[in-house]
Design a protein around this motif. Structure first.
Motif, short mmCIF file in Angstrom:
data_model
loop_
_atom_site.label_atom_id
_atom_site.label_comp_id
_atom_site.label_asym_id
_atom_site.label_seq_id
_atom_site.Cartn_x
_atom_site.Cartn_y
_atom_site.Cartn_z
N PHE A 109 0.82 -1.21 0.00
CA PHE A 109 0.00 0.00 0.00
C PHE A 109 0.86 1.26 0.00
O PHE A 109 0.43 2.30 -0.51
CB PHE A 109 -0.93 0.00 1.21
N ARG A 110 2.06 1.19 0.56
CA ARG A 110 2.94 2.35 0.56
C ARG A 110 3.66 2.51 -0.77
O ARG A 110 3.99 3.62 -1.17
CB ARG A 110 3.97 2.24 1.70
N SER A 111 3.90 1.42 -1.46
CA SER A 111 4.68 1.49 -2.70
C SER A 111 3.83 1.77 -3.93
O SER A 111 4.32 2.34 -4.91
CB SER A 111 5.45 0.18 -2.92
N GLU A 112 2.55 1.41 -3.88
CA GLU A 112 1.72 1.54 -5.08
C GLU A 112 0.89 2.81 -5.13
O GLU A 112 0.19 3.07 -6.11
CB GLU A 112 0.79 0.32 -5.20
N PHE A 113 0.92 3.61 -4.05
CA PHE A 113 0.16 4.87 -4.04
C PHE A 113 1.08 6.02 -3.70
O PHE A 113 1.93 5.92 -2.82
CB PHE A 113 -1.00 4.79 -3.03
N GLN A 114 0.88 7.14 -4.39
CA GLN A 114 1.63 8.35 -4.11
C GLN A 114 1.00 9.13 -2.97
O GLN A 114 -0.09 8.80 -2.49
CB GLN A 114 1.70 9.23 -5.38
N ALA A 115 1.70 10.16 -2.54
CA ALA A 115 1.22 10.95 -1.39
C ALA A 115 -0.11 11.63 -1.67
O ALA A 115 -0.92 11.82 -0.75
CB ALA A 115 2.27 12.00 -1.01
N ALA A 154 -4.23 9.58 -1.37
CA ALA A 154 -4.65 9.07 -0.06
C ALA A 154 -6.07 8.50 -0.10
O ALA A 154 -6.37 7.50 0.55
CB ALA A 154 -4.56 10.16 1.00
N VAL A 155 -6.94 9.13 -0.88
CA VAL A 155 -8.33 8.66 -0.94
C VAL A 155 -8.41 7.28 -1.59
O VAL A 155 -9.08 6.37 -1.10
CB VAL A 155 -9.20 9.67 -1.71
N GLN A 156 -7.69 7.12 -2.70
CA GLN A 156 -7.70 5.82 -3.37
C GLN A 156 -7.07 4.73 -2.49
O GLN A 156 -7.56 3.60 -2.45
CB GLN A 156 -6.93 5.91 -4.70
N ARG A 157 -6.01 5.09 -1.79
CA ARG A 157 -5.37 4.12 -0.91
C ARG A 157 -6.31 3.70 0.21
O ARG A 157 -6.40 2.51 0.56
CB ARG A 157 -4.08 4.68 -0.32
N SER A 158 -7.04 4.66 0.76
CA SER A 158 -7.98 4.35 1.84
C SER A 158 -9.08 3.41 1.36
O SER A 158 -9.50 2.50 2.08
CB SER A 158 -8.60 5.64 2.40
N ARG A 159 -9.55 3.62 0.13
CA ARG A 159 -10.59 2.75 -0.41
C ARG A 159 -10.08 1.32 -0.57
O ARG A 159 -10.78 0.36 -0.22
CB ARG A 159 -11.07 3.29 -1.76
#
Length: 355
Positions: A219-225, A228-233
């Protein structure tokens, strides 16, 4: 909905059909008075309709507190825990890991998080009377390759770690045959693993422990700063699957988590998840913290602890939050036979120069 499933008089079923009800949801969302008006049935008949439909929709019968106390619902296993295979660690956790829910183990690199997970993968294979669940484990690696050499060492050292168990019982366990290893290189592979392959093993009763080492890596490597919304989903979707598997099959879920540095210093006005004053915090923020039932932090301390002329770097295992536990901690060490807690009153196991 198949109306024939309902244990009702054909006269009542005909009246419900005539009122154009097509599903159980429609019936349960209508009050008794409105259902009586629409179907022209008596109050007693309407009550029978609601009870019959609810019985069909309900997946499991309700369980009373008295049934739990009497042990009449073994599926729920009231009060049972998955043992850490150490009295000190089990004492901190009031018996071990909860059977249902997500337990997070966070800490810096080389703190010993993987050692705990490997030990649980062996402990789960013992019978329930010995602190296990009499089943296997699934170990999902997202960072490094699986530490097979260390696992073999732990297996050979089980008699030293568990001297309370009969040697014949330990020899009868085929430990390595009951640990199913998966490697997930990206989020798509991780989602496919937990939604497709893991449920098959759980349904067949081959496993009752799921370990994800670690949840933060992908989750830390596939999403940029700024994503955040997409990572949370994606985090919520992933945690929903884990919760479903844990509660459906009574299988503990252990998620290893990385930590992130506190750049601006501790701030009492900010939510630090119970770690105000700490220089590091578990990764993935509050979106993930809200999905965790038990959060544990593992820290490596300075100095050495001694055990039978052997030394180890001391670790501190801390309960950050849990619905059934107070804030507490204990010291522990990693030896050849595994992780063992350090009793407070043990004169031979005192950290030297620890901080």
């Amino acid at each position: 909905m198949e109306w024939e499933q309902l244990d009702l008089n054909p006269r009542i079923i005909a009246a419900v059909k005539k009122a154009n009800f097509r599903s159980a949801k429609e019936i349960l969302c209508v009050s008794g008075a409105d259902l009586q008006r629409l179907t022209r049935l008596s109050k007693t008949d309407v009550q029978r309709v609601h009870c019959s439909v609810a019985a069909v929709v309900r997946k499991a019968k309700p369980v009373t507190a008295l049934q739990l106390i009497r042990g009449e619902c073994p599926v729920l296993e009231a009060g049972h825990r998955l043992s850490f295979a150490c009295p000190v660690l089990d004492g901190l956790m009031r018996g071990g890991l909860p059977i249902r829910g997500i337990t997070e183990l966070a800490g810096e690199s080389a703190a010993g998080k993987t050692q705990f997970c490997l030990q649980l993968c062996l402990s789960v294979q013992y019978p329930q009377e010995n602190g296990g669940l009499n089943s296997g484990a699934v170990y999902i690696c997202t960072e490094d390759s699986f530490p097979i050499k260390r696992l073999r060492q732990l297996i050979t050292q089980q008699p030293q770690l568990r001297p309370d168990l009969p040697p014949a019982l330990i020899r009868s366990r085929r430990f390595s045959d009951n640990i199913y290893i998966e490697h997930a290189a990206d989020l798509e592979a991780l989602q496919a693993c937990v939604s497709q392959r893991v449920p098959v093993l759980l349904k067949r009763g081959l496993v009752r422990l799921l370990v994800v080492d670690s949840v933060a890596a992908l989750f830390r490597s596939e999403f940029q700063a700024d994503e955040a919304v997409q990572r949370s989903r994606h985090l919520l979707a992933f945690s929903n699957i884990l919760h479903h598997l844990s509660h459906e099959y009574g299988a503990p879920v252990v998620c290893v988590n990385q930590v992130t540095d506190v750049v601006d210093g501790p701030n009492p006005g900010r939510c630090d998840y119970g770690l105000v004053g700490s220089k590091v915090l578990p990764a993935l923020g509050i979106a993930w913290a809200n999905q965790v039932m038990v959060r544990l932090m593992l820290r490596r301390l300075a100095g050495q602890v001694q055990s039978d002329s052997r030394s180890s770097a001391p670790r501190k295992l801390e309960v950050v939050f849990a619905p059934h536990l107070p804030r507490a901690s204990c010291l522990c060490g990693v030896w050849e036979e595994g992780v063992r807690g350090i009793p407070d009153d043990h004169s031979d196991l005192q950290p030297q120069g620890s901080s």
